[in-house]
Write a protein that holds these residues in place. Structure first.
Motif, PDB file in Angstrom:
ATOM      1  N   GLU A  99     -39.506 -22.515 -35.943  1.00 46.28           N
ATOM      2  CA  GLU A  99     -40.686 -23.274 -36.383  1.00 46.28           C
ATOM      3  C   GLU A  99     -41.305 -24.051 -35.217  1.00 46.28           C
ATOM      4  O   GLU A  99     -42.521 -24.138 -35.093  1.00 46.28           O
ATOM      5  N   SER A 100     -40.456 -24.593 -34.363  1.00 42.69           N
ATOM      6  CA  SER A 100     -40.970 -25.378 -33.239  1.00 42.69           C
ATOM      7  C   SER A 100     -41.745 -24.482 -32.265  1.00 42.69           C
ATOM      8  O   SER A 100     -42.661 -24.932 -31.578  1.00 42.69           O
ATOM      9  N   PHE A 101     -41.370 -23.196 -32.248  1.00 44.97           N
ATOM     10  CA  PHE A 101     -42.058 -22.221 -31.393  1.00 44.97           C
ATOM     11  C   PHE A 101     -43.400 -21.841 -32.027  1.00 44.97           C
ATOM     12  O   PHE A 101     -44.437 -21.818 -31.351  1.00 44.97           O
ATOM     13  N   MET A 102     -43.382 -21.567 -33.331  1.00 46.56           N
ATOM     14  CA  MET A 102     -44.605 -21.201 -34.038  1.00 46.56           C
ATOM     15  C   MET A 102     -45.639 -22.332 -33.954  1.00 46.56           C
ATOM     16  O   MET A 102     -46.834 -22.088 -33.792  1.00 46.56           O
ATOM     17  N   ASN A 103     -45.167 -23.560 -34.082  1.00 44.43           N
ATOM     18  CA  ASN A 103     -46.083 -24.693 -34.063  1.00 44.43           C
ATOM     19  C   ASN A 103     -46.797 -24.872 -32.726  1.00 44.43           C
ATOM     20  O   ASN A 103     -47.865 -25.468 -32.673  1.00 44.43           O
ATOM     21  N   LEU A 104     -46.195 -24.344 -31.648  1.00 43.34           N
ATOM     22  CA  LEU A 104     -46.877 -24.464 -30.361  1.00 43.34           C
ATOM     23  C   LEU A 104     -48.193 -23.708 -30.404  1.00 43.34           C
ATOM     24  O   LEU A 104     -49.216 -24.216 -29.974  1.00 43.34           O
ATOM     25  N   SER A 105     -48.177 -22.490 -30.961  1.00 42.77           N
ATOM     26  CA  SER A 105     -49.430 -21.746 -31.009  1.00 42.77           C
ATOM     27  C   SER A 105     -50.318 -22.189 -32.171  1.00 42.77           C
ATOM     28  O   SER A 105     -51.527 -22.229 -32.061  1.00 42.77           O
ATOM     29  N   ASP A 106     -49.689 -22.567 -33.301  1.00 36.99           N
ATOM     30  CA  ASP A 106     -50.489 -22.919 -34.474  1.00 36.99           C
ATOM     31  C   ASP A 106     -51.073 -24.325 -34.409  1.00 36.99           C
ATOM     32  O   ASP A 106     -52.149 -24.573 -34.935  1.00 36.99           O
ATOM     33  N   VAL A 107     -50.327 -25.252 -33.818  1.00 35.32           N
ATOM     34  CA  VAL A 107     -50.749 -26.654 -33.846  1.00 35.32           C
ATOM     35  C   VAL A 107     -51.100 -27.172 -32.462  1.00 35.32           C
ATOM     36  O   VAL A 107     -52.221 -27.581 -32.182  1.00 35.32           O
ATOM     37  N   ASN A 128     -36.583 -25.119 -24.554  1.00 32.61           N
ATOM     38  CA  ASN A 128     -35.443 -25.986 -24.244  1.00 32.61           C
ATOM     39  C   ASN A 128     -34.210 -25.577 -25.061  1.00 32.61           C
ATOM     40  O   ASN A 128     -34.306 -24.848 -26.039  1.00 32.61           O
ATOM     41  N   LYS A 129     -33.076 -26.106 -24.669  1.00 34.67           N
ATOM     42  CA  LYS A 129     -31.775 -25.927 -25.341  1.00 34.67           C
ATOM     43  C   LYS A 129     -31.159 -24.538 -25.146  1.00 34.67           C
ATOM     44  O   LYS A 129     -30.502 -24.015 -26.044  1.00 34.67           O
ATOM     45  N   VAL A 130     -31.365 -23.939 -23.972  1.00 35.93           N
ATOM     46  CA  VAL A 130     -30.744 -22.633 -23.716  1.00 35.93           C
ATOM     47  C   VAL A 130     -29.228 -22.746 -23.600  1.00 35.93           C
ATOM     48  O   VAL A 130     -28.532 -21.724 -23.575  1.00 35.93           O
ATOM     49  N   ASP A 131     -28.706 -23.983 -23.556  1.00 37.83           N
ATOM     50  CA  ASP A 131     -27.238 -24.134 -23.536  1.00 37.83           C
ATOM     51  C   ASP A 131     -26.641 -23.718 -24.881  1.00 37.83           C
ATOM     52  O   ASP A 131     -25.449 -23.454 -24.989  1.00 37.83           O
ATOM     53  N   ARG A 132     -27.491 -23.645 -25.930  1.00 34.86           N
ATOM     54  CA  ARG A 132     -26.993 -23.233 -27.250  1.00 34.86           C
ATOM     55  C   ARG A 132     -27.355 -21.771 -27.495  1.00 34.86           C
ATOM     56  O   ARG A 132     -27.951 -21.407 -28.508  1.00 34.86           O
ATOM     57  N   GLU A 133     -26.984 -20.940 -26.538  1.00 31.42           N
ATOM     58  CA  GLU A 133     -27.343 -19.513 -26.542  1.00 31.42           C
ATOM     59  C   GLU A 133     -26.956 -18.813 -27.843  1.00 31.42           C
ATOM     60  O   GLU A 133     -27.690 -17.976 -28.358  1.00 31.42           O
ATOM     61  N   SER A 134     -25.786 -19.176 -28.403  1.00 37.65           N
ATOM     62  CA  SER A 134     -25.319 -18.481 -29.610  1.00 37.65           C
ATOM     63  C   SER A 134     -26.207 -18.781 -30.824  1.00 37.65           C
ATOM     64  O   SER A 134     -26.222 -18.031 -31.792  1.00 37.65           O
ATOM     65  N   GLU A 135     -26.975 -19.890 -30.741  1.00 36.91           N
ATOM     66  CA  GLU A 135     -27.848 -20.242 -31.873  1.00 36.91           C
ATOM     67  C   GLU A 135     -29.297 -19.835 -31.631  1.00 36.91           C
ATOM     68  O   GLU A 135     -30.168 -20.117 -32.438  1.00 36.91           O
ATOM     69  N   ARG A 136     -29.542 -19.190 -30.494  1.00 40.44           N
ATOM     70  CA  ARG A 136     -30.916 -18.861 -30.126  1.00 40.44           C
ATOM     71  C   ARG A 136     -31.585 -17.971 -31.176  1.00 40.44           C
ATOM     72  O   ARG A 136     -31.003 -16.991 -31.625  1.00 40.44           O
ATOM     73  N   VAL A 137     -32.830 -18.318 -31.547  1.00 37.72           N
ATOM     74  CA  VAL A 137     -33.582 -17.457 -32.458  1.00 37.72           C
ATOM     75  C   VAL A 137     -34.905 -17.006 -31.840  1.00 37.72           C
ATOM     76  O   VAL A 137     -35.549 -16.093 -32.334  1.00 37.72           O
ATOM     77  N   VAL A 138     -35.311 -17.657 -30.745  1.00 37.65           N
ATOM     78  CA  VAL A 138     -36.540 -17.242 -30.065  1.00 37.65           C
ATOM     79  C   VAL A 138     -36.141 -16.586 -28.747  1.00 37.65           C
ATOM     80  O   VAL A 138     -35.510 -17.220 -27.896  1.00 37.65           O
ATOM     81  N   SER A 139     -36.485 -15.316 -28.589  1.00 36.85           N
ATOM     82  CA  SER A 139     -36.074 -14.604 -27.377  1.00 36.85           C
ATOM     83  C   SER A 139     -36.937 -15.009 -26.184  1.00 36.85           C
ATOM     84  O   SER A 139     -38.066 -15.479 -26.343  1.00 36.85           O
ATOM     85  N   ARG A 140     -36.374 -14.788 -25.021  1.00 36.29           N
ATOM     86  CA  ARG A 140     -37.107 -15.093 -23.785  1.00 36.29           C
ATOM     87  C   ARG A 140     -38.410 -14.297 -23.732  1.00 36.29           C
ATOM     88  O   ARG A 140     -39.448 -14.803 -23.316  1.00 36.29           O
ATOM     89  N   ASP A 141     -38.343 -13.033 -24.169  1.00 32.95           N
ATOM     90  CA  ASP A 141     -39.544 -12.183 -24.149  1.00 32.95           C
ATOM     91  C   ASP A 141     -40.662 -12.734 -25.021  1.00 32.95           C
ATOM     92  O   ASP A 141     -41.839 -12.647 -24.676  1.00 32.95           O
ATOM     93  N   GLU A 142     -40.279 -13.295 -26.174  1.00 34.49           N
ATOM     94  CA  GLU A 142     -41.296 -13.891 -27.051  1.00 34.49           C
ATOM     95  C   GLU A 142     -41.959 -15.073 -26.351  1.00 34.49           C
ATOM     96  O   GLU A 142     -43.167 -15.276 -26.460  1.00 34.49           O
ATOM     97  N   GLY A 143     -41.144 -15.848 -25.663  1.00 34.74           N
ATOM     98  CA  GLY A 143     -41.668 -16.990 -24.921  1.00 34.74           C
ATOM     99  C   GLY A 143     -42.654 -16.537 -23.860  1.00 34.74           C
ATOM    100  O   GLY A 143     -43.758 -17.079 -23.742  1.00 34.74           O
ATOM    101  N   ILE A 144     -42.264 -15.507 -23.114  1.00 32.45           N
ATOM    102  CA  ILE A 144     -43.125 -14.970 -22.058  1.00 32.45           C
ATOM    103  C   ILE A 144     -44.437 -14.473 -22.644  1.00 32.45           C
ATOM    104  O   ILE A 144     -45.517 -14.715 -22.098  1.00 32.45           O
ATOM    105  N   ALA A 145     -44.353 -13.807 -23.800  1.00 37.49           N
ATOM    106  CA  ALA A 145     -45.556 -13.267 -24.436  1.00 37.49           C
ATOM    107  C   ALA A 145     -46.512 -14.382 -24.859  1.00 37.49           C
ATOM    108  O   ALA A 145     -47.730 -14.283 -24.653  1.00 37.49           O
ATOM    109  N   LEU A 150     -51.376 -17.912 -23.941  1.00 40.85           N
ATOM    110  CA  LEU A 150     -51.937 -19.250 -23.727  1.00 40.85           C
ATOM    111  C   LEU A 150     -52.399 -19.465 -22.288  1.00 40.85           C
ATOM    112  O   LEU A 150     -52.957 -20.501 -21.957  1.00 40.85           O
ATOM    113  N   GLY A 151     -52.129 -18.479 -21.436  1.00 36.37           N
ATOM    114  CA  GLY A 151     -52.487 -18.622 -20.025  1.00 36.37           C
ATOM    115  C   GLY A 151     -51.685 -19.730 -19.369  1.00 36.37           C
ATOM    116  O   GLY A 151     -52.199 -20.528 -18.594  1.00 36.37           O
TER     117      GLY A 151
END
Length: 213
Positions: A99-107, A128-145, A150-151
């Protein structure tokens, strides 16, 4: 090297950086980690807080004024005065909270477009919080995209382990220095300060009230 009186006005450029994103994504932790080289769990920021950090990047002495907001303020959008004259904006999400990822583009990205008076302003997307790799739900590729969309620049980091924390601010500063108009703004502030230097410590101008257009 001359007689430097050790005054804090001893810098070449001054930039205003904003940290935005949902509450709890670690904006304040990122800032504390960067400023003090320590990591601590922080209470939620109420309203707006700012810290000043001096660092040397690309051979220039920089003074960064970094503004941190309470994420829950998205329910009463930040005023345009907060965004005014910012040279850099760091949009933070938590890689374990979609949700925190979606809100970046939506809000948040929409708010930046609406309020950021500076068309050239440099944006950086930070997962942030890549130290919690096992709980990751947003992939690095999604972030890059999303960053492409957003430029903006992109980095993943951990305020907890301090991984990539300094890089966030340094890369942002380097990029700002590549933009002529922003470089000009950054040096204008310094020139103005030198002209109106007074011995007493004044409160930063415009901290109280501030006009909201």
């Amino acid at each position: 090297m001359g007689s430097s009186s050790g005054q804090s006005s001893n810098y070449d450029l001054s930039f205003k950086i904003l940290l935005i994103g949902d509450s709890g994504v670690g904006k304040s932790s990122l800032l504390v980690s960067f400023i003090s080289n320590s990591v601590e769990d922080l209470a939620p920021t109420i309203g707006v807080d700012f810290k000043i950090k001096q660092l040397t990047v690309g051979g220039k002495k920089l003074k960064l004024t970094i503004w941190d907001t309470a994420g829950q303020e998205r329910f009463r959008t930040l005023t345009s005065s907060y965004y005014r004259n910012a040279q850099g904006i760091i949009l933070v999400y938590d890689v374990t909270r979609r949700e925190s990822f979606m809100n970046l583009s939506d809000v948040w990205a929409k708010e930046v477009e609406l309020y950021c008076s500076n068309q050239d302003c440099v944006k950086m997307l930070v997962g942030n919080k890549v130290d919690r790799e096992s709980e990751r739900v947003v992939s690095r590729d999604e972030g890059i995209a999303l960053a492409k969309e957003l430029g903006s620049l992109f980095l993943e980091c951990s305020a907890k382990t301090r991984e990539n924390v300094e890089q966030c601010f340094e890369e942002l500063a380097l990029k700002i220095m590549e933009v002529p108009s922003l470089l000009e703004e950054g040096s204008t502030v310094v020139k103005r300060n030198i002209l109106k230097q007074k011995p007493e410590n004044q409160a930063p101008h415009g901290t109280v009230g501030g006009c909201c257009s």
